[in-house]
Design a protein around this motif. Structure first.
Motif, PDB file in Angstrom:
ATOM      1  N   ILE A  16       0.705  -1.392  -0.075  1.00 10.87           N
ATOM      2  CA  ILE A  16      -0.053  -0.221   0.043  1.00 10.87           C
ATOM      3  C   ILE A  16       0.802   1.451  -0.129  1.00 10.87           C
ATOM      4  O   ILE A  16       0.522   2.106  -0.817  1.00 10.87           O
ATOM      5  CB  ILE A  16      -1.001   0.018   1.207  1.00 10.87           C
ATOM      6  N   LYS A  17       1.970   1.362   0.676  1.00 12.14           N
ATOM      7  CA  LYS A  17       2.868   2.422   0.790  1.00 12.14           C
ATOM      8  C   LYS A  17       3.707   2.777  -0.495  1.00 12.14           C
ATOM      9  O   LYS A  17       3.607   3.722  -1.077  1.00 12.14           O
ATOM     10  CB  LYS A  17       3.873   2.005   1.677  1.00 12.14           C
TER      11      LYS A  17
ATOM     12  N   ILE B 114      -0.340  -2.201  -8.594  1.00 14.12           N
ATOM     13  CA  ILE B 114       0.908  -1.383  -8.618  1.00 14.12           C
ATOM     14  C   ILE B 114       0.822  -0.653  -9.958  1.00 14.12           C
ATOM     15  O   ILE B 114       0.917   0.580  -9.907  1.00 14.12           O
ATOM     16  CB  ILE B 114       2.132  -2.077  -8.577  1.00 14.12           C
ATOM     17  N   VAL B 115       0.470  -1.234 -11.041  1.00 15.45           N
ATOM     18  CA  VAL B 115       0.348  -0.701 -12.459  1.00 15.45           C
ATOM     19  C   VAL B 115      -0.804   0.458 -12.259  1.00 15.45           C
ATOM     20  O   VAL B 115      -0.668   1.488 -12.897  1.00 15.45           O
ATOM     21  CB  VAL B 115      -0.074  -1.443 -13.693  1.00 15.45           C
ATOM     22  N   LEU B 116      -1.898   0.120 -11.598  1.00 22.64           N
ATOM     23  CA  LEU B 116      -3.205   1.041 -11.571  1.00 22.64           C
ATOM     24  C   LEU B 116      -2.905   2.192 -10.580  1.00 22.64           C
ATOM     25  O   LEU B 116      -3.166   3.434 -10.986  1.00 22.64           O
ATOM     26  CB  LEU B 116      -4.271   0.330 -10.964  1.00 22.64           C
ATOM     27  N   ALA B 117      -2.021   2.012  -9.548  1.00 25.80           N
ATOM     28  CA  ALA B 117      -1.529   3.283  -8.820  1.00 25.80           C
ATOM     29  C   ALA B 117      -0.774   4.107  -9.586  1.00 25.80           C
ATOM     30  O   ALA B 117      -0.806   5.135  -9.209  1.00 25.80           O
ATOM     31  CB  ALA B 117      -0.975   2.566  -7.600  1.00 25.80           C
TER      32      ALA B 117
ATOM     33  N   LEU C 153      -7.389   4.944  -3.747  1.00 29.33           N
ATOM     34  CA  LEU C 153      -8.195   4.421  -2.710  1.00 29.33           C
ATOM     35  C   LEU C 153      -8.839   3.104  -2.944  1.00 29.33           C
ATOM     36  O   LEU C 153      -8.627   2.096  -1.936  1.00 29.33           O
ATOM     37  CB  LEU C 153      -8.977   5.449  -2.086  1.00 29.33           C
ATOM     38  N   GLY C 154      -9.273   3.140  -4.208  1.00 29.74           N
ATOM     39  CA  GLY C 154      -9.957   1.935  -4.618  1.00 29.74           C
ATOM     40  C   GLY C 154      -9.149   0.493  -4.443  1.00 29.74           C
ATOM     41  O   GLY C 154      -9.621  -0.722  -4.606  1.00 29.74           O
ATOM     42  N   LEU C 155      -8.018   0.884  -4.619  1.00 29.88           N
ATOM     43  CA  LEU C 155      -6.837  -0.373  -4.800  1.00 29.88           C
ATOM     44  C   LEU C 155      -6.487  -0.955  -3.435  1.00 29.88           C
ATOM     45  O   LEU C 155      -5.965  -2.178  -3.378  1.00 29.88           O
ATOM     46  CB  LEU C 155      -5.747   0.245  -5.402  1.00 29.88           C
ATOM     47  N   VAL C 156      -7.053  -0.576  -2.368  1.00 27.52           N
ATOM     48  CA  VAL C 156      -6.483  -0.670  -1.182  1.00 27.52           C
ATOM     49  C   VAL C 156      -7.050  -2.242  -0.828  1.00 27.52           C
ATOM     50  O   VAL C 156      -6.347  -3.231  -0.108  1.00 27.52           O
ATOM     51  CB  VAL C 156      -7.079   0.280   0.247  1.00 27.52           C
TER      52      VAL C 156
ATOM     53  N   ILE D 155      -4.885  -5.775   0.001  1.00 21.70           N
ATOM     54  CA  ILE D 155      -5.077  -6.482   1.164  1.00 21.70           C
ATOM     55  C   ILE D 155      -5.292  -8.087   0.897  1.00 21.70           C
ATOM     56  O   ILE D 155      -4.777  -8.969   1.386  1.00 21.70           O
ATOM     57  CB  ILE D 155      -6.277  -6.103   1.978  1.00 21.70           C
ATOM     58  N   LEU D 156      -6.039  -8.144  -0.315  1.00 21.00           N
ATOM     59  CA  LEU D 156      -6.274  -9.722  -0.694  1.00 21.00           C
ATOM     60  C   LEU D 156      -4.987 -10.269  -1.394  1.00 21.00           C
ATOM     61  O   LEU D 156      -4.573 -11.354  -1.116  1.00 21.00           O
ATOM     62  CB  LEU D 156      -7.315  -9.626  -1.893  1.00 21.00           C
ATOM     63  N   ALA D 157      -4.137  -9.506  -2.048  1.00 18.92           N
ATOM     64  CA  ALA D 157      -2.830 -10.014  -2.527  1.00 18.92           C
ATOM     65  C   ALA D 157      -2.043 -10.416  -1.495  1.00 18.92           C
ATOM     66  O   ALA D 157      -1.402 -11.325  -1.407  1.00 18.92           O
ATOM     67  CB  ALA D 157      -2.433  -8.951  -3.436  1.00 18.92           C
ATOM     68  N   GLY D 158      -2.085  -9.520  -0.249  1.00 19.84           N
ATOM     69  CA  GLY D 158      -1.151  -9.772   0.854  1.00 19.84           C
ATOM     70  C   GLY D 158      -1.590 -11.111   1.606  1.00 19.84           C
ATOM     71  O   GLY D 158      -0.675 -11.948   1.879  1.00 19.84           O
TER      72      GLY D 158
END
Length: 321
Positions: free
Chosen positions: A163-164, A222-225, A260-263, A267-270
């Protein structure tokens, strides 16, 4: 298209937007989507025209109507995921597509660099990781490194770190995109060299079936961010008929919603990386199902669904005969 023809085809619809209130929030959003398309066209072909200035003002009025402060409804949370975020994606799919292309090129460069320079992988991934993985390969378990930490602590660390990284890639859009580009460049080099390393060790298939269990969501996010950062950069560099400060605020708000929508995806990826990826003995069919399901979700939610909403919006916004 000549400006006179552009006016004849659309003026009645614009006047309807000015004089008749939208029947519901969905129709208001559809009008806004249609107007932004018209404004973008006018800015491209008639940048100094009164038509462009008129559309800019009308779009601004609809934007205020959509985003003005109001009491949050009980369905506000669901509305964000079902309509608001996908519509943000639909308005910036061109930027997101170029971001993906840039990342793919960086990944290819990373693989090419690893192929021509034996020291490149170590410079990117570090000696410790490379040495440990080589030892795991010799032991017959190439992905054993994912079993080295306790699940919960691994989940928390990976999730917050990702996320960071993503929020940093977005925030660096304020550097006119240079910081965002650098972040994507480094992550692309890392991914390309990482996968080439396993290819060279003749365990590429095992790495793909394991790493992409979580990597499909993680890399996509990451690409979307990065795309969110470029959206903000575009608002700074190309304000159009808006003032630069106003354009920046709008672009930052749009990019911020996407980031924000990627959070939840991070979480699911983690969770997958910490609790699922470590099971390197799982059947191939299970790995393929998880990877395929993740890829299908990304393509649907950030590709087809926003496009479909935009098409529906354009249909609603079309003048009734």
């Amino acid at each position: 298209m000549r400006e006179a023809l552009f006016l004849r085809q659309n003026q009645a619809r614009w006047q309807q937007y000015e004089t008749q209130s939208a029947a519901n929030p969905d129709e208001l959003a559809a009008r806004f989507v249609a107007l932004t398309d018209d404004l973008a066209y006018a800015q491209t072909f008639y940048p100094e025209s009164p038509t462009t200035a008129y559309l800019n003002g009308l779009t601004g009025k609809l934007h205020q109507a959509i985003y003005k402060n109001k009491a949050e409804g009980r369905g506000r949370f669901g509305h964000f995921w079902v309509r608001e975020l996908p519509l943000v994606v639909s308005r910036h799919q061109g930027v997101l597509a170029w971001t993906l292309l840039f990342f793919v090129l960086c990944t290819a460069l990373g693989a090419l660099s690893a192929a021509y320079d034996d020291t490149f992988v170590r410079s990117i991934l570090g000696d410790g990781y490379v040495n440990q993985t080589l030892e795991n390969i010799r032991r017959g378990d190439p992905m054993a490194i994912y079993k080295s930490d306790e699940e919960t602590s691994m989940f928390l660390f990976i999730t917050f770190n990702n996320i960071k990284v993503a929020l940093t890639a977005f925030a660096m859009g304020i550097t006119a995109g240079l910081g965002t580009g650098a972040a994507l460049f480094y992550n692309g080099l890392m991914l390309g060299s990482f996968q080439y390393f396993f290819y060279k060790q003749h365990v590429l298939a095992a790495s793909v079936l394991t790493i992409w269990i979580h990597g499909t969501l993680e890399i996509s996010a990451i690409v979307l961010a990065g795309g969110a950062g470029f959206v903000m950069a575009k608002g700074i560099l190309f304000p159009g008929t808006h003032g630069r400060a106003e354009s920046f605020r709008h672009a930052a708000r749009e990019g911020g919603k996407l980031a924000l929508g990627l959070v939840p995806i991070f979480i699911l990826a983690g969770f997958l990386e910490s609790f699922v990826t470590r099971h390197t003995e799982m059947p191939v069919a299970a790995s393929v199902a998880i990877i395929g399901g993740s890829a299908a979700f990304i393509l649907w939610y950030f590709g087809w669904y926003p496009w479909r909403l935009r098409q529906q919006g354009a249909a609603l916004a079309a003048p009734k005969s």
